[in-house]
Scaffold this motif. Sequence first.
Motif, PDB file in Angstrom:
ATOM      1  N   SER A   1       0.818  -1.205   0.000  1.00 16.36           N
ATOM      2  CA  SER A   1       0.000   0.000   0.000  1.00 16.36           C
ATOM      3  C   SER A   1       0.854   1.259   0.000  1.00 16.36           C
ATOM      4  CB  SER A   1      -0.907   0.002   1.236  1.00 16.36           C
ATOM      5  OG  SER A   1      -0.111   0.043   2.418  1.00 16.36           O
ATOM      6  N   THR A   2       0.157   2.406   0.184  1.00 12.66           N
ATOM      7  CA  THR A   2       0.821   3.700   0.221  1.00 12.66           C
ATOM      8  C   THR A   2       1.898   3.751   1.295  1.00 12.66           C
ATOM      9  OG1 THR A   2      -1.029   4.951  -0.693  1.00 12.66           O
ATOM     10  CG2 THR A   2       0.458   6.143   0.752  1.00 12.66           C
TER      11      THR A   2
ATOM     12  N   GLN B   1       7.693   4.496   2.247  1.00 13.49           N
ATOM     13  CA  GLN B   1       8.928   4.015   2.867  1.00 13.49           C
ATOM     14  C   GLN B   1      10.012   3.759   1.830  1.00 13.49           C
ATOM     15  OE1 GLN B   1       7.731   0.534   5.025  1.00 13.49           O
ATOM     16  NE2 GLN B   1       6.597   1.667   6.586  1.00 13.49           N
ATOM     17  N   ARG B   2       9.610   3.337   0.640  1.00 12.14           N
ATOM     18  CA  ARG B   2      10.597   2.949  -0.380  1.00 12.14           C
ATOM     19  C   ARG B   2      10.828   4.041  -1.422  1.00 12.14           C
ATOM     20  NH1 ARG B   2       8.915  -3.487  -1.269  1.00 12.14           N
ATOM     21  NH2 ARG B   2       8.865  -3.964   0.959  1.00 12.14           N
ATOM     22  N   GLU B   3      10.144   5.164  -1.313  1.00 14.14           N
ATOM     23  CA  GLU B   3      10.330   6.326  -2.182  1.00 14.14           C
ATOM     24  C   GLU B   3       9.920   6.044  -3.636  1.00 14.14           C
ATOM     25  OE1 GLU B   3      13.636   9.679  -3.455  1.00 14.14           O
ATOM     26  OE2 GLU B   3      14.176   8.103  -2.011  1.00 14.14           O
ATOM     27  N   ILE B   4       8.841   6.669  -4.018  1.00 13.57           N
ATOM     28  CA  ILE B   4       8.289   6.475  -5.360  1.00 13.57           C
ATOM     29  C   ILE B   4       9.280   6.924  -6.425  1.00 13.57           C
ATOM     30  CG2 ILE B   4       6.478   7.275  -6.942  1.00 13.57           C
ATOM     31  CD1 ILE B   4       4.570   7.346  -4.643  1.00 13.57           C
ATOM     32  N   ASN B   5       9.416   6.108  -7.446  1.00 13.71           N
ATOM     33  CA  ASN B   5      10.219   6.384  -8.643  1.00 13.71           C
ATOM     34  C   ASN B   5      11.719   6.429  -8.383  1.00 13.71           C
ATOM     35  OD1 ASN B   5       7.917   6.510 -10.223  1.00 13.71           O
ATOM     36  ND2 ASN B   5       7.773   8.747 -10.176  1.00 13.71           N
ATOM     37  N   SER B   6      12.162   5.998  -7.204  1.00  9.03           N
ATOM     38  CA  SER B   6      13.602   5.979  -6.951  1.00  9.03           C
ATOM     39  C   SER B   6      14.306   4.950  -7.827  1.00  9.03           C
ATOM     40  CB  SER B   6      13.887   5.678  -5.470  1.00  9.03           C
ATOM     41  OG  SER B   6      13.413   4.385  -5.122  1.00  9.03           O
TER      42      SER B   6
ATOM     43  N   PHE C   1      -3.097   2.913  -7.725  1.00  6.84           N
ATOM     44  CA  PHE C   1      -3.696   3.354  -6.465  1.00  6.84           C
ATOM     45  C   PHE C   1      -3.133   4.719  -6.089  1.00  6.84           C
ATOM     46  CE2 PHE C   1       0.062   0.962  -5.242  1.00  6.84           C
ATOM     47  CZ  PHE C   1       0.635   1.735  -4.246  1.00  6.84           C
ATOM     48  N   ILE C   2      -3.901   5.457  -5.315  1.00  8.18           N
ATOM     49  CA  ILE C   2      -3.548   6.833  -4.977  1.00  8.18           C
ATOM     50  C   ILE C   2      -2.530   6.879  -3.851  1.00  8.18           C
ATOM     51  CG2 ILE C   2      -4.434   8.953  -3.930  1.00  8.18           C
ATOM     52  CD1 ILE C   2      -6.997   8.587  -5.473  1.00  8.18           C
ATOM     53  N   THR C   3      -1.447   7.616  -4.114  1.00  9.11           N
ATOM     54  CA  THR C   3      -0.453   7.919  -3.097  1.00  9.11           C
ATOM     55  C   THR C   3      -0.249   9.426  -3.074  1.00  9.11           C
ATOM     56  OG1 THR C   3       0.701   5.814  -3.465  1.00  9.11           O
ATOM     57  CG2 THR C   3       1.917   7.555  -2.341  1.00  9.11           C
ATOM     58  N   PRO C   4      -0.535  10.090  -1.962  1.00 11.16           N
ATOM     59  CA  PRO C   4      -0.390  11.549  -1.913  1.00 11.16           C
ATOM     60  C   PRO C   4       1.048  11.992  -2.162  1.00 11.16           C
ATOM     61  CG  PRO C   4      -1.647  10.739  -0.025  1.00 11.16           C
ATOM     62  CD  PRO C   4      -1.047   9.531  -0.690  1.00 11.16           C
ATOM     63  N   ASP C   5       1.192  13.104  -2.859  1.00 13.84           N
ATOM     64  CA  ASP C   5       2.509  13.705  -3.044  1.00 13.84           C
ATOM     65  C   ASP C   5       2.975  14.267  -1.702  1.00 13.84           C
ATOM     66  OD1 ASP C   5       4.788  14.875  -4.135  1.00 13.84           O
ATOM     67  OD2 ASP C   5       3.724  16.710  -4.660  1.00 13.84           O
ATOM     68  N   SER C   6       4.166  13.929  -1.291  1.00  9.37           N
ATOM     69  CA  SER C   6       4.646  14.348   0.027  1.00  9.37           C
ATOM     70  C   SER C   6       4.850  15.855   0.124  1.00  9.37           C
ATOM     71  CB  SER C   6       5.954  13.630   0.363  1.00  9.37           C
ATOM     72  OG  SER C   6       6.949  13.909  -0.613  1.00  9.37           O
ATOM     73  N   ASP C   7       5.078  16.529  -1.008  1.00  5.43           N
ATOM     74  CA  ASP C   7       5.337  17.968  -0.992  1.00  5.43           C
ATOM     75  C   ASP C   7       4.064  18.800  -1.107  1.00  5.43           C
ATOM     76  OD1 ASP C   7       8.301  17.827  -0.947  1.00  5.43           O
ATOM     77  OD2 ASP C   7       8.010  16.877  -2.898  1.00  5.43           O
TER      78      ASP C   7
ATOM     79  N   ASP D   1      -4.724   5.050  -1.248  1.00  5.61           N
ATOM     80  CA  ASP D   1      -4.860   3.614  -1.522  1.00  5.61           C
ATOM     81  C   ASP D   1      -6.085   3.266  -2.359  1.00  5.61           C
ATOM     82  OD1 ASP D   1      -2.491   2.801  -0.232  1.00  5.61           O
ATOM     83  OD2 ASP D   1      -3.511   2.718   1.710  1.00  5.61           O
ATOM     84  N   ASP D   2      -6.959   4.235  -2.646  1.00  2.00           N
ATOM     85  CA  ASP D   2      -8.064   3.963  -3.576  1.00  2.00           C
ATOM     86  C   ASP D   2      -7.496   3.665  -4.960  1.00  2.00           C
ATOM     87  OD1 ASP D   2      -9.940   4.405  -1.633  1.00  2.00           O
ATOM     88  OD2 ASP D   2     -10.653   6.328  -2.421  1.00  2.00           O
ATOM     89  N   TRP D   3      -8.074   2.683  -5.621  1.00  2.00           N
ATOM     90  CA  TRP D   3      -7.675   2.388  -7.001  1.00  2.00           C
ATOM     91  C   TRP D   3      -8.502   3.230  -7.961  1.00  2.00           C
ATOM     92  CZ3 TRP D   3      -3.870  -0.803  -9.043  1.00  2.00           C
ATOM     93  CH2 TRP D   3      -3.127  -1.512  -8.091  1.00  2.00           C
TER      94      TRP D   3
END
Length: 250
Positions: free
Chosen positions: A102-103, A108-113, A165-171, A210-212
Motif C-alpha cells: 500500500s501507500t 517508505q521505499r520512495e516512489i520512482n527511486s 492506487f492513490i499515493t499523496p505527493d509528500s510535498d 490507496d483507492d484504485w
Amino acid sequence: MWRSVQRWRGVVIIGAMAAVILWLAVSGQLALYIHPRYNIFAVLMAVIAVVLVVGSLVGRRHHDDEDAPPPPRLQRAIALTAAALAGAFTVGMIVVPPATLSTATAEQREINSTAASDAAAFEAATTADADAVAQFTVREWATILRQTSDLSFFANKPVTELVGFITPDSDDPENVFYVSRFVVTCCAVDAQPLGVPVYLPGWSQSFSADDWVMVDGSFSSNPSSASLQPVVVVPDAVTPIEQPREPYLF
C-alpha cells in the motif's frame, strides 16, 4: 510429549506451508507474494513437500534415541517457541486475507527511486503511435518522466486509462497525488513503487489514499508551487475502480 513435538514439528510446519502455497495458487493469489514466473516452481515444490510429508506420516521408523534424556529446559523452551511462532505465521497466512502493498510501503521505499533510465525505451516511446501510447502503464510513463520534462515530447500523447492506487505527493498532498503501482522483480519483498503525478486540487474530498483509480488526461507543467514534479497529468476523468486481479506490474 517432548519427543513427539520434536519429531513432528518440522513435518507439520512444512506440510502447512505447502498447503498455504497450494491454496494461494488455486485461489489466484500467489502473485501477491511472488513473480508469476516462479508460480510453477513454487507449486511443484509444494506438491513435493506434501508427498514427503504424507510419506513421513504413513511410514514407520525406529528411533534409537527413545530412551535418551530430554534436552535442557531452556533448549526445549526455545524450540517450542520457534515452533509456535512458525505455526502462528502459517495459521495467519490462512486466516488473514492476502493484501497488496500500500501507500505506507510506497512512502517508505520512495516512489520512482528505481524508475529506469532506459534510453531504448525512451526512444521507442518517442516514435510510438497512438495505439502504443494508449497501452502505456505506470511503468512506461514513470520511465519517460524520469528522462524528460520537455512538454513538446508529451504533445499528442494523452494518458489513457492509467490504472493505479492513490499515493499523496509528500510535498503538496492537497493538490497532487501519484497513480502508483508496485513493480515486482522476484517477490513482494523487492517490490518498488512507481508513480505518475496527477494535479487535482481537493482530490481528497472524493478519494482516499490507496483507492484504485483509472485516470484519463494529458500532461502539462505542474501548476503547484509546492510540488517538486515539473510535469503532471491534468486529468479529464478520475474514475474509481476495483483493485485489479494482478495489482503489481511484472
